[in-house]
Design a protein around this motif. Sequence first.
Motif, PDB file in Angstrom:
ATOM      1  N   ARG A 249      19.548 -20.315 120.333  1.00 22.80           N
ATOM      2  CA  ARG A 249      18.138 -20.325 119.915  1.00 22.80           C
ATOM      3  C   ARG A 249      18.008 -20.457 118.402  1.00 22.80           C
ATOM      4  O   ARG A 249      17.210 -21.240 117.904  1.00 22.80           O
ATOM      5  N   ARG A 250      18.835 -19.701 117.681  1.00 22.23           N
ATOM      6  CA  ARG A 250      18.709 -19.701 116.220  1.00 22.23           C
ATOM      7  C   ARG A 250      19.349 -20.915 115.552  1.00 22.23           C
ATOM      8  O   ARG A 250      18.806 -21.477 114.614  1.00 22.23           O
ATOM      9  N   ALA A 251      20.533 -21.304 116.046  1.00 21.17           N
ATOM     10  CA  ALA A 251      21.325 -22.283 115.287  1.00 21.17           C
ATOM     11  C   ALA A 251      21.193 -23.716 115.780  1.00 21.17           C
ATOM     12  O   ALA A 251      21.342 -24.643 114.995  1.00 21.17           O
ATOM     13  N   PHE A 252      20.923 -23.911 117.085  1.00 21.63           N
ATOM     14  CA  PHE A 252      20.994 -25.284 117.594  1.00 21.63           C
ATOM     15  C   PHE A 252      19.678 -25.846 118.085  1.00 21.63           C
ATOM     16  O   PHE A 252      19.551 -27.047 118.263  1.00 21.63           O
ATOM     17  N   ALA A 253      18.680 -24.989 118.341  1.00 23.22           N
ATOM     18  CA  ALA A 253      17.409 -25.491 118.864  1.00 23.22           C
ATOM     19  C   ALA A 253      16.827 -26.557 117.931  1.00 23.22           C
ATOM     20  O   ALA A 253      16.373 -27.602 118.379  1.00 23.22           O
ATOM     21  N   SER A 254      16.879 -26.311 116.623  1.00 21.72           N
ATOM     22  CA  SER A 254      16.291 -27.271 115.671  1.00 21.72           C
ATOM     23  C   SER A 254      17.063 -28.578 115.640  1.00 21.72           C
ATOM     24  O   SER A 254      16.532 -29.622 115.301  1.00 21.72           O
TER      25      SER A 254
ATOM     26  N   VAL B 103      19.800 -24.223 110.517  1.00 16.20           N
ATOM     27  CA  VAL B 103      20.683 -23.087 110.198  1.00 16.20           C
ATOM     28  C   VAL B 103      22.062 -23.641 109.858  1.00 16.20           C
ATOM     29  O   VAL B 103      22.588 -24.489 110.562  1.00 16.20           O
ATOM     30  N   LYS B 104      22.615 -23.188 108.739  1.00 12.07           N
ATOM     31  CA  LYS B 104      23.896 -23.754 108.276  1.00 12.07           C
ATOM     32  C   LYS B 104      25.066 -22.815 108.484  1.00 12.07           C
ATOM     33  O   LYS B 104      26.209 -23.212 108.252  1.00 12.07           O
ATOM     34  N   GLY B 105      24.798 -21.575 108.856  1.00 15.17           N
ATOM     35  CA  GLY B 105      25.923 -20.636 108.970  1.00 15.17           C
ATOM     36  C   GLY B 105      25.704 -19.579 110.033  1.00 15.17           C
ATOM     37  O   GLY B 105      24.591 -19.095 110.235  1.00 15.17           O
ATOM     38  N   ILE B 106      26.790 -19.253 110.732  1.00 13.34           N
ATOM     39  CA  ILE B 106      26.769 -18.189 111.745  1.00 13.34           C
ATOM     40  C   ILE B 106      27.925 -17.245 111.428  1.00 13.34           C
ATOM     41  O   ILE B 106      29.022 -17.707 111.121  1.00 13.34           O
ATOM     42  N   LEU B 107      27.657 -15.941 111.491  1.00 16.07           N
ATOM     43  CA  LEU B 107      28.737 -14.964 111.330  1.00 16.07           C
ATOM     44  C   LEU B 107      28.870 -14.194 112.637  1.00 16.07           C
ATOM     45  O   LEU B 107      27.912 -13.592 113.111  1.00 16.07           O
ATOM     46  N   LEU B 108      30.051 -14.260 113.228  1.00 14.40           N
ATOM     47  CA  LEU B 108      30.340 -13.489 114.441  1.00 14.40           C
ATOM     48  C   LEU B 108      31.205 -12.298 114.034  1.00 14.40           C
ATOM     49  O   LEU B 108      32.265 -12.494 113.451  1.00 14.40           O
TER      50      LEU B 108
ATOM     51  N   ARG C 179      22.447 -19.167 104.235  1.00  9.58           N
ATOM     52  CA  ARG C 179      23.919 -19.232 104.249  1.00  9.58           C
ATOM     53  C   ARG C 179      24.383 -18.794 105.647  1.00  9.58           C
ATOM     54  O   ARG C 179      24.050 -19.445 106.614  1.00  9.58           O
ATOM     55  N   LEU C 180      25.118 -17.695 105.754  1.00  8.21           N
ATOM     56  CA  LEU C 180      25.510 -17.238 107.102  1.00  8.21           C
ATOM     57  C   LEU C 180      24.377 -16.379 107.649  1.00  8.21           C
ATOM     58  O   LEU C 180      24.485 -15.164 107.770  1.00  8.21           O
ATOM     59  N   GLU C 181      23.251 -17.029 107.970  1.00  9.05           N
ATOM     60  CA  GLU C 181      22.044 -16.245 108.251  1.00  9.05           C
ATOM     61  C   GLU C 181      21.980 -15.718 109.680  1.00  9.05           C
ATOM     62  O   GLU C 181      21.322 -14.740 109.958  1.00  9.05           O
ATOM     63  N   VAL C 182      22.658 -16.373 110.623  1.00 11.60           N
ATOM     64  CA  VAL C 182      22.680 -15.852 111.992  1.00 11.60           C
ATOM     65  C   VAL C 182      23.903 -14.951 112.122  1.00 11.60           C
ATOM     66  O   VAL C 182      25.030 -15.435 112.130  1.00 11.60           O
ATOM     67  N   GLN C 183      23.645 -13.649 112.150  1.00  9.41           N
ATOM     68  CA  GLN C 183      24.761 -12.692 112.239  1.00  9.41           C
ATOM     69  C   GLN C 183      24.707 -12.027 113.608  1.00  9.41           C
ATOM     70  O   GLN C 183      23.737 -11.363 113.938  1.00  9.41           O
ATOM     71  N   MET C 184      25.732 -12.284 114.385  1.00  8.31           N
ATOM     72  CA  MET C 184      25.724 -11.838 115.772  1.00  8.31           C
ATOM     73  C   MET C 184      26.883 -10.878 116.012  1.00  8.31           C
ATOM     74  O   MET C 184      28.031 -11.231 115.746  1.00  8.31           O
ATOM     75  N   GLU C 185      26.543  -9.676 116.466  1.00  6.55           N
ATOM     76  CA  GLU C 185      27.609  -8.720 116.798  1.00  6.55           C
ATOM     77  C   GLU C 185      28.134  -9.036 118.189  1.00  6.55           C
ATOM     78  O   GLU C 185      27.381  -9.087 119.161  1.00  6.55           O
ATOM     79  N   ILE C 186      29.411  -9.306 118.273  1.00 10.14           N
ATOM     80  CA  ILE C 186      30.061  -9.530 119.568  1.00 10.14           C
ATOM     81  C   ILE C 186      30.712  -8.199 119.929  1.00 10.14           C
ATOM     82  O   ILE C 186      31.789  -7.874 119.447  1.00 10.14           O
ATOM     83  N   GLY C 187      29.991  -7.415 120.711  1.00 14.89           N
ATOM     84  CA  GLY C 187      30.441  -6.043 120.997  1.00 14.89           C
ATOM     85  C   GLY C 187      31.287  -5.958 122.255  1.00 14.89           C
ATOM     86  O   GLY C 187      31.688  -6.964 122.841  1.00 14.89           O
ATOM     87  N   LEU C 188      31.566  -4.725 122.648  1.00  8.07           N
ATOM     88  CA  LEU C 188      32.347  -4.499 123.874  1.00  8.07           C
ATOM     89  C   LEU C 188      31.484  -4.873 125.077  1.00  8.07           C
ATOM     90  O   LEU C 188      30.299  -4.561 125.105  1.00  8.07           O
ATOM     91  N   PRO C 189      32.069  -5.540 126.075  1.00 11.34           N
ATOM     92  CA  PRO C 189      31.256  -5.975 127.216  1.00 11.34           C
ATOM     93  C   PRO C 189      30.787  -4.803 128.072  1.00 11.34           C
ATOM     94  O   PRO C 189      31.496  -3.807 128.203  1.00 11.34           O
ATOM     95  N   ASN C 190      29.581  -4.929 128.643  1.00  9.60           N
ATOM     96  CA  ASN C 190      29.111  -3.910 129.591  1.00  9.60           C
ATOM     97  C   ASN C 190      29.722  -4.191 130.966  1.00  9.60           C
ATOM     98  O   ASN C 190      30.550  -5.095 131.107  1.00  9.60           O
TER      99      ASN C 190
END
Length: 749
Positions: free
Chosen positions: A235-240, A256-261, A391-402
């Motif tokens: 939604r954030r990085a590729f929709a546009s 969006v030019k940057g993603i931080l996982l 910059r790395l504006e989409v910051q997504m926490e990849i947490g432990l799976p439920n």
Amino acid sequence: MSTMPMKAFRCPTDELSLTNCAVVNKADFPDDVKHIEVSTGPSQHYVFSVKFHSDIPRGAVGFSLPQRKWASLSLNQEIDVKPYYFDPTSSSECLCSITLEADFLQKKTTTLEPYNTDQMAREFILQFSGQAFTVGQQLAFSFLDKKLLGLVVKSLEAADLSAIKAGQEAKPMKTKMGRCLGDTMIQFEKAENSSLNLVGSAKGKVQRQSIINPEWDFQKMGIGGLDKEFNAIFRRAFASRVFPPEIVEQLGCKHVKGILLYGPPGTGKTLMARQIGTMLNAREPKIVNGPQILDKYVGESEANVRRLFADAEEEEKRLGPNSGLHIIIFDEIDAICKSRGSVAGNTGVHDTVVNQLLAKIDGVEQLNNILVIGMTNRRDMIDEALLRPGRLEVQMEIGLPNETGRFQILNIHTSRMKDFKKLHQDVDIKELATLTKNFSGAELEGLVRAAQSTAMNRLIKAASKVEVDPEAMEKLMVSRADFLNALEHDIKPAFGTSAEALEHFLARGIINWGTPVSNILEDGMLFIQQARSTDSSGLVSVLLEGPPNAGKTALAAQLAKNSDFPFVKVCSPEEMVGYTESAKCLQIRKVFDDAYRSQLSCILVDNIERLLDYGPIGPRYSNLTLQALLVLLKREPPRGRKLLILCTSSRRQVLEDMEMLSAFTAVLHVHNLSKPEHLLAVLEESDVFNKKEISTISRKIQGYRVFIGIKKLLALIDMARQTEEQYRVVKFLSKLEEEGALDGGTSLQ
């Protein structure tokens, strides 16, 4: 007028070349001739509009270079020419629309200056109204004072005159040739791989290559438990980038030019970055490990960063907004993007690498055709300038799976076994997903591997030499027992329960010697329920205080075990012997940070005054550790996470002086044994003394006040266990008296 043999000639002037007309001598044709048909072979006929000019010799026709290319004419070639008259009753007399493909006439001289298609359409009508056009025809087009364009007729539509005559609605129909009129609609399309920047409403629909790979199947991603995160990134990085550039332009939005996982190790950050790379219809992603960038030579690290962006820069200059997407994936980005000024030493290499990266992603000469994906499990170490929007504006926490996520991951890793019928029917993936609380994706994969190796091991005979059962192919089957064995012995989650530490604290179990113990266990369960509750704030902290040897640590460990929280960690002074103050603070902080990653967490902070380096002579304590603990005890976990903190202390007054008691939700007092019946309850539980001995001890201590900690009492019982039977009771009672555990009577002797 019949066909005349003539010769192809060069167009006499540049001005005439831009008229898109064939140039003839007036003496060769009557004044009413507006168009001619040129034949270069049996089935090769081309219609041109004409202009008269005296510089053209008789018997010759002047053609511009684009016209000669279209009709495949060479200079002085013999051609057959005759006048051409449009039929007023024919549909081709009036064109409804002309679609033209545009590019720079000279490919070397390109510009990203916008060309307004509405103005171009008006200019085209002014220049070429009344002329004949054929599909495939090439012409030069001069627009304002901009660079010359080369146009190719892509398609023509004419009005259906027969339908109009019949009184029906006239729908445009495709035609090969026709005349351009003053009301003909002109549309421009950009040629493929052209850097021409067309704007305006007369721009035709460009056949855009979808940014999403057409063969991509979201169901076969192989990323379990990360659907929500992947959808958020999309939604954030590729929709546009899915929409045509003109719509993005109208919105005035930048891509969006940057993603931080970021997140714990083994949760699928690298896997997700890899999948993003294959999902997109873009250039092959450049995958860089952070440390690869660094170089011992001055300026070489920065040059390495520049090289990564060189291809994207070159394409941006050439094609502008139509450039393809360049993906650069940085694994372990914290290795090169540490906060500036944080790295010791005077070289400043890290700082200049960060500066170079910032300039490339969002500097003065910013690139719009790049997507930088960074991965780290140390987000706190990354320079904050890199994390701002742009910059790395989409910051997504990849947490432990439920549990649902774990079910998906286990299904992915066991799918091949199911296909080849190597998974026993007794394996329930849902059950395994429930049992593997706080397992990361990598640990679940490790669990499957461990179960497979257990199953394989059954078919290996290790005698003097290792032999594999010849029927192994048929016999090999991974069963539920293999998975349970792997869970018990092989794979333990990094963010799981400190089972060994808890078992160590509960080595003697909990002896319920009276109401004080029952009350603490009951109150503890209430606090556990409060911590679990969705209505609570998410943080419950309980202090168990009481005299030394009262069993506070064992009770806290029992409560932690009763909570059945997937994450239970022990923060004990034993692990931090010899640590400096700052190292101790970092270790405590890490325990809390790890806890925030789980949905339900419990932290047992044992012997809190020892952690604070408290000493009664002085008194002395570590203020740095105290402040750190005060902050962490009051800090609520992230939204949706629940944290239960259990602390133990033998120095309530000291904590009160340090203003620490107010940091706790509740303070529970752990009592020493205070009545003879308490002591007898422990003796009955211990199976050291028989009934007769217990009866003797009971008679002896009647009328006494008892005051002893359960830990001390168990130590005395252990000593009595080693004593000869006839002296056991006497020895035990004398030791009780020596310890000052009995008060209120004469000597027991």
